[in-house]
Design an enzyme around this catalytic site. Structure first.
Site, mmCIF file in Angstrom:
data_model
loop_
_atom_site.group_PDB
_atom_site.id
_atom_site.type_symbol
_atom_site.label_atom_id
_atom_site.label_comp_id
_atom_site.label_asym_id
_atom_site.label_seq_id
_atom_site.Cartn_x
_atom_site.Cartn_y
_atom_site.Cartn_z
ATOM 1 N N ASP A 39 12.855 98.120 95.483
ATOM 2 C CA ASP A 39 13.351 99.317 96.177
ATOM 3 C C ASP A 39 14.468 98.944 97.150
ATOM 4 O O ASP A 39 15.490 99.627 97.246
ATOM 5 C CB ASP A 39 12.203 100.056 96.889
ATOM 6 C CG ASP A 39 11.250 99.143 97.631
ATOM 7 O OD1 ASP A 39 11.270 97.917 97.393
ATOM 8 O OD2 ASP A 39 10.483 99.647 98.465
ATOM 9 N N ASP A 86 16.558 97.180 83.781
ATOM 10 C CA ASP A 86 17.137 98.325 83.076
ATOM 11 C C ASP A 86 17.822 99.249 84.085
ATOM 12 O O ASP A 86 18.973 99.670 83.925
ATOM 13 C CB ASP A 86 15.979 99.062 82.361
ATOM 14 C CG ASP A 86 16.450 100.126 81.407
ATOM 15 O OD1 ASP A 86 17.673 100.278 81.222
ATOM 16 O OD2 ASP A 86 15.582 100.824 80.850
ATOM 17 N N ASP A 108 22.177 99.279 85.320
ATOM 18 C CA ASP A 108 22.995 100.492 85.199
ATOM 19 C C ASP A 108 23.561 100.899 86.554
ATOM 20 O O ASP A 108 24.716 101.320 86.659
ATOM 21 C CB ASP A 108 22.180 101.649 84.615
ATOM 22 C CG ASP A 108 22.323 101.729 83.095
ATOM 23 O OD1 ASP A 108 22.804 100.738 82.496
ATOM 24 O OD2 ASP A 108 21.963 102.766 82.513
ATOM 25 N N LYS A 124 8.348 93.335 92.888
ATOM 26 C CA LYS A 124 7.614 94.276 93.733
ATOM 27 C C LYS A 124 6.287 93.583 94.049
ATOM 28 O O LYS A 124 5.187 94.103 93.779
ATOM 29 C CB LYS A 124 7.433 95.602 92.970
ATOM 30 C CG LYS A 124 6.859 96.736 93.773
ATOM 31 C CD LYS A 124 7.851 97.366 94.723
ATOM 32 C CE LYS A 124 7.176 98.473 95.531
ATOM 33 N NZ LYS A 124 8.002 98.942 96.658
ATOM 34 N N TYR A 140 7.601 97.711 78.936
ATOM 35 C CA TYR A 140 8.152 98.340 77.738
ATOM 36 C C TYR A 140 7.442 97.881 76.457
ATOM 37 O O TYR A 140 7.522 98.537 75.426
ATOM 38 C CB TYR A 140 9.655 98.053 77.606
ATOM 39 C CG TYR A 140 10.517 98.723 78.650
ATOM 40 C CD1 TYR A 140 9.982 99.612 79.590
ATOM 41 C CD2 TYR A 140 11.883 98.476 78.726
ATOM 42 C CE1 TYR A 140 10.769 100.213 80.550
ATOM 43 C CE2 TYR A 140 12.683 99.078 79.685
ATOM 44 C CZ TYR A 140 12.115 99.940 80.594
ATOM 45 O OH TYR A 140 12.906 100.537 81.547
#
Ligand code: NAD
Length: 358
Positions: free
Chosen positions: A225, A249, A253, A193, A142
């Protein structure tokens, strides 16, 4: 007696209603002799823009900097959505994170027994779930540079971003995560990852090395994943999860929605000295603002997190958590957590119930 110097930034929409109830709860604990309080309020978000032409007015930022902790309501005002991006209410949060160096985002996702039916997952999968996601907040793809959209020689456009973490950034979020695990169930799952991304290979190496400083915490690693899948399959296996900005992020959620009740979920954003900004995860809910309909429990629980993480007052924090559990067990409910047989109350009524339970 310890004095808590707290900046109260109510913000927009339901923000003022819900922070008022959290302040009542803090005042009750203060009356009971847990601490003394210095509370100072300032406008932020749309309220800041209306007051002085900026979503994060200088006086508000100065107050936030001088306080020990910040109790934040919510920002967002659709009537200001036509303003240039840098003046929109939501910029206040980004500005506070940046100016205060709030790099660690803590989001618990807890299922209360009375609300297990609110989840979209089967009650037997979620009941008893009590996990916390710790997301790094100021680095990763980001913020990484270079980034942009460029035109190739053949005229085709190409978008690109840079995923990047320095070792020191991983170490500092790692310490927050291990220490949070020590305060909870002593299990930490680091999500990466590492099979594909070099950045997260470094992440895994640094977390593993850090784990040696915390022999009482059981460290595990999981690919992102798989983590997304396991959160739906068996969320009860997790205690604390730590991950980078982008994965966090998304996963935070996902985890919060497992509970099904947006009005119940608190959060903390901490700096390197445990100074923090505490806020509910929901927005300003303009559809119900000013109607005494909003659930203040996420904000009240955020005040509890403040006592635990910034002020190290576990007893007072536990008192808030226990009061919320008691109120739910009594069947008291705002509209968003209404259920058959519940006693419907409004925002103030819910605040009354928690204060009484304390
Ligand atoms: P929202 O979270 O405000 O509301 C989503 C839905 O949940 C609405 O139906 C709302 O009524 C309900 N809801 C939210 N909080 C509730 C509570 N405490 N009690 C009962 N019901 C509750 O999201 P939105 O409608 O997409 O966004 C509204 C505004 O909030 C936008 O301007 C958005 O940018 C902003 N926003 C701010 C934050 C923040 O301050 N951190 C976070 C998300 C959205």
């Amino acid at each position: 007696m310890k004095n808590l110097n707290i900046a109260v930034l109510p913000g927009d929409g339901i923000g003022p209603e819900i922070t008022a109830q959290a302040v009542r709860v803090l005042q009750k604990l203060s009356d009971q002799g847990h601490f003394s309080l210095t509370l100072q309020e300032a406008p932020v978000g749309g309220a800041g823009y209306r007051d002085s032409g900026h979503p994060l007015p200088k006086a508000t930022l100065d107050l936030a900097k001088s306080a020990d902790a910040i109790l934040f309501g919510s920002v967002g005002d659709f009537s200001l959505d036509t303003l240039p991006r840098e003046l929109r209410p939501e910029q206040a949060i980004l500005g506070l994170r940046k100016e205060l160096g709030l790099f660690a985002n803590l989001r618990p996702a807890t299922i209360y027994p009375e609300l297990a039916g609110a989840s979209t997952l089967k009650p037997e999968v979620v009941s008893g779930m009590d996990l916390m996601i710790i997301r790094e907040l100021t680095g990763d793809i980001y913020f990484g540079k270079p980034r942009g959209i460029r035109t190739l020689e053949n005229g085709e456009r190409e978008g690109f971003d840079t995923m990047i973490y320095r070792e020191s950034e991983i170490v500092r979020i790692g310490h927050v995560a291990f220490q949070a695990a020590q305060k909870r169930g002593k299990r930490l799952c680091s999500v990466d990852k590492a099979n594909v991304l070099e950045t997260t290979q470094l992440w895994r190496e640094v977390m593993t090395a850090l784990g040696k400083d915390y022999p009482d915490v059981e460290l595990s690693h999981m690919y992102v994943d798989n983590a997304a899948m396991q959160l739906l399959k068996n969320p009860k296996q997790f205690d604390v999860m730590v991950t980078g900005n982008m994965f966090g992020d998304i996963l935070s959620d996902e985890a919060s929605m497992l509970t099904g009740s947006i009005g119940m979920l608190p959060s903390a954003s901490l700096d390197a000295n445990n100074k923090g900004l505490y806020e509910p995860i929901h927005g300003s809910a303009p559809d119900i603002a000013g109607k005494d309909l909003a659930n203040p429990l996420a904000t009240i629980l955020s005040a509890g997190m403040m006592l635990r993480y910034t002020f190290g007052m576990a007893d007072a924090a536990n008192a808030i958590d226990a009061a919320v559990q008691k109120v739910l067990a009594q069947g008291v409910a705002t509209g968003d957590i209404d259920r058959p047989g519940a006693k419907r109350v409004g925002t103030v009524g819910m605040g009354d119930a928690v204060v009484a339970a304390l």
